[in-house]
Design a protein around this motif. Structure first.
Motif, PDB file in Angstrom:
ATOM      1  N   ILE A   1      11.266   3.195  -0.212  1.00 29.23           N
ATOM      2  CA  ILE A   1      10.130   2.485  -0.815  1.00 29.23           C
ATOM      3  C   ILE A   1      10.396   2.212  -2.294  1.00 29.23           C
ATOM      4  O   ILE A   1      10.127   1.128  -2.800  1.00 29.23           O
TER       5      ILE A   1
ATOM      6  N   ALA B   1       3.041  11.109   0.595  1.00 28.53           N
ATOM      7  CA  ALA B   1       3.494   9.868   1.217  1.00 28.53           C
ATOM      8  C   ALA B   1       4.587  10.155   2.241  1.00 28.53           C
ATOM      9  O   ALA B   1       4.610   9.580   3.328  1.00 28.53           O
TER      10      ALA B   1
ATOM     11  N   LYS C   1       0.838  -1.206   0.000  1.00 30.89           N
ATOM     12  CA  LYS C   1       0.000   0.000   0.000  1.00 30.89           C
ATOM     13  C   LYS C   1       0.869   1.250   0.000  1.00 30.89           C
ATOM     14  O   LYS C   1       0.542   2.243  -0.656  1.00 30.89           O
ATOM     15  N   ALA C   2       1.976   1.184   0.734  1.00 32.12           N
ATOM     16  CA  ALA C   2       2.865   2.350   0.775  1.00 32.12           C
ATOM     17  C   ALA C   2       3.455   2.617  -0.604  1.00 32.12           C
ATOM     18  O   ALA C   2       3.618   3.772  -1.002  1.00 32.12           O
TER      19      ALA C   2
ATOM     20  N   ARG D   1       1.986   1.963  -3.425  1.00 25.09           N
ATOM     21  CA  ARG D   1       0.917   2.601  -4.209  1.00 25.09           C
ATOM     22  C   ARG D   1       0.737   4.053  -3.797  1.00 25.09           C
ATOM     23  O   ARG D   1       0.522   4.933  -4.639  1.00 25.09           O
ATOM     24  N   ALA D   2       0.812   4.293  -2.491  1.00 22.09           N
ATOM     25  CA  ALA D   2       0.662   5.670  -2.011  1.00 22.09           C
ATOM     26  C   ALA D   2       1.762   6.552  -2.576  1.00 22.09           C
ATOM     27  O   ALA D   2       1.505   7.657  -3.062  1.00 22.09           O
TER      28      ALA D   2
ATOM     29  N   SER E   1       3.382   6.155  -5.261  1.00 22.82           N
ATOM     30  CA  SER E   1       3.213   6.375  -6.696  1.00 22.82           C
ATOM     31  C   SER E   1       2.066   7.346  -6.964  1.00 22.82           C
ATOM     32  O   SER E   1       2.055   8.040  -7.959  1.00 22.82           O
ATOM     33  N   ASP E   2       1.095   7.424  -6.042  1.00 28.09           N
ATOM     34  CA  ASP E   2       0.014   8.401  -6.184  1.00 28.09           C
ATOM     35  C   ASP E   2       0.512   9.816  -5.929  1.00 28.09           C
ATOM     36  O   ASP E   2       0.189  10.743  -6.660  1.00 28.09           O
ATOM     37  N   ASP E   3       1.279  10.000  -4.854  1.00 32.08           N
ATOM     38  CA  ASP E   3       1.694  11.343  -4.452  1.00 32.08           C
ATOM     39  C   ASP E   3       2.911  11.213  -3.544  1.00 32.08           C
ATOM     40  O   ASP E   3       2.780  10.951  -2.346  1.00 32.08           O
TER      41      ASP E   3
END
Lengths: 291, 237, 313
Positions: free
Chosen positions: A193, A183, A171-172, A174-175, A177-179
């Motif tokens: 990460i 993060a 999840k981290a 993905r987080a 990669s989102d922002d």
């Protein structure tokens, strides 16, 4: 008409199965492209490096190539982690070109290192699976190794999907990669990460490399060929979804085998390249990208 | 006055060549809500981002609980007990509501009490529990702001930095959000609040700093400052 | 200043005269080295024009190497055209091909452009190795070049090297160069100022394709034998990339220094070609990490020294 379809049954099946292998070749490139926003031009060479590592492991322990994954995956993951941590992280945020060129340099270094150690001879990962065919129905014989490739790829993608949806680190990733900035504000060290993400990506490259070695012959210089295939998979499948990448693999595999079927074996790669160029031209964000 | 939890002393901050903060000093006492007001571009967000570790001061000292923290990375700040609700909320759009909250307690220390804190946050914002398996991008603006605050609280901070939490929200929602700021305070968490809305800000805080052009122009308790002084400092006349 | 410039001018003239006179006083080995140096310089200067000045990272320059080489072979062997004409036709074919692919390829940006150009070259490689007319994968002999003396090839190569430097030098001082400088400083701003970014970049792409194709012809005068796997191989671009990055990307002198180092290292480790690529690759990565502007860029920054400044004084 019926006989025509009947004739196509084999290439379609083979194409789809080969596509599964392409999916696993592309998945690592896709992950890093999506998460770190960087194209790892050394991805193909990492795949081939894994093939050679498996080969070396097999000379020490007379086991099946698939079992060498126990050794090859961790080693490759460690290599990926180190490369990201020590090299690529240092050029992130300095524009598009530096990471691209560092990865390119890495690709050339890997190729020549392999050439130095293993000579330019063709190699394969010999296994009893490689030569067997199994028959599905009365008319359809498919190489067993293709089926193994497909199944291993599916399992890998299922495991990856579990990892990304169930674990904290997944999840981290993905987080991040989102922002990336947000993060960091959550207490996530995004550079670490990224290194773990690269480790996982090269871990998938390890699986891809062993499958490639079981299925085809490989040389120190085969890497770029798989890089372009992986890139094709990513472009056709779009970024950011495991399933999309897998579908991209299927399409590319199918296109290649059908191309070879109609135009001759020499055109197998060509069809893949042409599809890549066409998609790059008209929808560079990928066929399955949202928006 | 209570003991200072956060002490910012004479910091200077540059954005590339632009001198953004000039000799800024500020203190946040334990358990108080402190707010910074100022016009657009006064340097409020820059100050908050510097405290959160996103920007680094070129000189000056930042102390948190008697420990020097200037120059630390943002993720180290979180582990130390400072957590920020960034401007524009910055929730993770492709993560679910629950996953967003989970990211809030990524730090190992916070992760141990995950379930306890999660329960509290759901009490504070019941809507988040209802929507916990939805992708966060599907939330309304107010809900997203609640998620951003809830996410920041998940790390069980001692100091929470709130950057423009009322921006772009309907008045009723804003009222709601500020209600929760009070609740956060009653839990003993200190808060540093950046706000453009002067009245809203003055009502919520124990101490106010007025910034203009990268400098602190005025500080004091809301009751002790005259409207005229604040207006002057705000506009720099 | 005036004195310094005239001294510099005299220096350049003297070096050039020395190189022109090389066949009359140096051994064949040294002539060969300068020949290789000149060819590498010309090729990497063209990559530099793309990557360093137009921001286009092309990994497909080998497409033009192959086209130029094959054009030389086909026109001179099959049609009996004079060699020099065949070389020029090679450049022309390259420009035409570049023009043809520019429509799709310029829709790709950044990484996509890099992979796109590479894929185009790979496509050509497969096409040529399946094409009977050019002898499939076996390739072609460029027999007519036997008639040329080694010195002729040397002078042509030297000319190509010098011309490539001069070309970039004058290009950067032209209107096109000013446009490129503006783009490099601030892409969006220059667009609003009326710089036609697309045309500037296309121009560079075409020039670089044409020169690369023609220089490739000169190179195959020396190699004599052309075969699709090597002609369309990525190795050519690898050389250009390493030379330019080590020497200094976005500086005219960079490729000169880089080519010098490249040829030197290649000869020094001639028995271990892999090792020299290994070392060059490591130096290139080190350069990107530590001195992203390469040797020349770093020297210019530290000493304020520019030998061939593209800027108007």
């Amino acid at each position: 008409m019926l006989s025509f379809l009947n004739e196509l049954k084999a290439p379609i099946t083979n194409g789809l199965l080969l596509g599964g292998l392409y999916g696993i070749i592309g998945i690592g490139l896709s992950m890093i492209f999506g998460i770190v926003r960087m194209v790892n031009l050394a991805h193909g060479d990492l795949v081939i490096l894994a093939s050679y590592l498996s080969l070396v492991t097999m000379t020490f322990f007379p086991i099946s190539p698939l079992l060498t994954l126990i050794v090859v995956i961790p080693v490759m993951a460690l290599i990926g982690f180190i490369v990201q941590y020590c090299l690529l992280n240092r050029v992130l945020g300095k524009g598009m070109n530096p990471p691209l060129l560092v990865a390119f340099g890495l690709s050339i270094i890997l190729q020549n290192l392999l050439l130095l150690v293993f000579t330019p001879d063709a190699r394969t990962l010999m296994t009893s699976i490689s030569v067997k065919t199994i028959s599905l129905g009365s008319f359809l014989n498919i190489p067993l190794v293709y089926l193994v490739d497909f199944i291993v790829s599916l399992i890998t993608i299922a495991l990856l999907s579990r990892f990304f949806n169930r674990t904290y680190m997944g999840k981290a990733i993905r987080a991040a990669s989102d922002d990336e900035g947000a993060a960091q504000l959550m207490g996530i060290n995004t550079r670490t990460i990224y290194s773990f993400a690269m480790g996982i990506a090269t871990g998938t490259a390890a699986i891809a490399g062993v499958l490639v070695g079981m299925t085809f012959t490989f040389y120190p210089h085969t890497g770029p060929e798989y890089l372009i295939i992986a890139f094709g998979v990513v472009i056709v499948g779009g970024l950011g979804s495991l399933l999309g990448t897998f579908l991209g693999g299927l399409i590319l595999g199918l296109a290649q085998i059908l191309g070879a079927h109609f135009l001759g074996a020499g055109f197998q790669l060509l069809c893949g390249y042409l599809i890549l160029l066409i998609v790059l031209t008209f929808k560079p964000t990928g066929l399955f990208a949202k928006g | 006055m209570a003991k200072p939890l956060l002490r910012v002393q004479h910091i200077e901050v540059f954005y590339h060549d632009f001198h953004a903060l000039w000799d800024v000093s500020l203190e946040v006492e334990k358990g108080l809500v402190v707010s910074i007001i100022g016009a657009n571009g006064a340097g409020k967000s820059t100050l908050l981002n510097t405290i959160a570790g996103v920007l680094r001061p070129s000189s000056g000292i930042i102390e948190f609980d008697h420990k020097r923290i200037d120059g630390w990375m943002p993720y180290q700040m979180v582990a130390e007990g400072i957590s920020m609700v960034p401007e524009g909320r910055r929730i993770f759009p492709r993560l679910t509501v629950l996953e967003n909250l989970e990211m809030g307690c990524y730090v190992p220390k916070a992760r141990q009490k995950r379930d306890q804190v999660l329960k509290k946050i759901y009490e504070l914002f019941p809507i988040l529990e209802k929507r916990k398996n939805q992708f966060s991008i599907t939330l309304s603006g107010g809900e997203q702001q609640m998620l951003a605050i809830g996410r920041a609280l998940m790390s069980q901070p001692r100091l929470i930095l709130l950057d423009e939490i009322s921006l772009g929200l309907a008045p009723l929602v804003i009222k709601n959000i500020y209600q929760t700021v009070k609740q956060i305070h009653s839990e003993g968490i200190s808060a540093l609040l950046v706000e453009q809305d002067i009245q809203r800000s003055l009502k919520a805080c124990h101490k106010v700093y007025v910034m203009q052009s990268g400098k602190i122009r005025l500080e004091g308790r809301p009751g002790e400052l005259s409207q005229e002084d604040i207006r002057k400092a705000y506009f720099g006349v | 200043m005036e004195l310094l410039r005239s001294r510099r001018f005299i220096g350049i003239i003297l070096i050039l005269l020395g190189l022109i006179a090389l066949p009359y006083w140096a051994s064949r080995y040294w002539i060969l080295l300068v020949l290789l140096f000149s060819l590498n310089l010309a090729l990497s200067q063209m990559w530099n024009l793309l990557a360093g000045y137009s921001g286009l990272i092309s990994l497909g320059q080998q497409a033009f190497i192959g086209l130029g080489g094959y054009a030389l072979a086909v026109f001179s062997v099959y049609y009996g055209f004079p060699i020099w004409l065949s070389i020029i036709l090679g450049g022309t074919v390259s420009v035409l091909f570049a023009l043809l692919i520019s429509a799709p390829i310029f829709r790709m940006r950044g990484v996509y452009f890099a992979i796109g150009t590479w894929t185009v070259a790979e496509t050509l490689r497969i096409l040529f190795s399946n094409w009977k007319y050019v002898g499939y994968g076996m390739g072609l002999f460029v027999k007519p070049t036997y008639a040329l003396s080694f010195n002729t090839i040397y002078f042509t190569a030297l000319g190509a090297g010098v011309a490539s430097v001069a070309l970039v030098y004058f290009l950067l001082r032209s209107k096109l160069g000013l446009g490129l400088m503006a783009i490099r400083d601030e892409e969006t701003a220059s667009e609003t100022l009326g710089v036609d970014i697309f045309r500037c970049k296309l121009c560079c792409f075409l020039i670089s394709a044409g020169v690369t194709g023609a220089v490739s012809g000169v190179m195959y005068l020396h190699h004599i034998f052309i075969q699709p796997y090597s002609a369309f191989g990525i190795d050519w671009t690898v050389q250009m990339v390493f030379i330019t990055i080590i020497g200094g990307i976005g500086t005219i002198e960079g490729p000169i220094i880089g080519s010098f180092l490249y040829v030197f290292l290649h000869q020094w480790l001639s028995e271990y070609p892999n090792v020299s690529l290994l070392i060059l690759g490591s130096i290139a990565i080190g350069a990107i990490l530590i001195a992203p502007k390469g040797i020349m860029g770093t020297v210019q920054e530290k000493l304020g020294f520019e030998f061939l400044s593209p800027r108007r004084k």
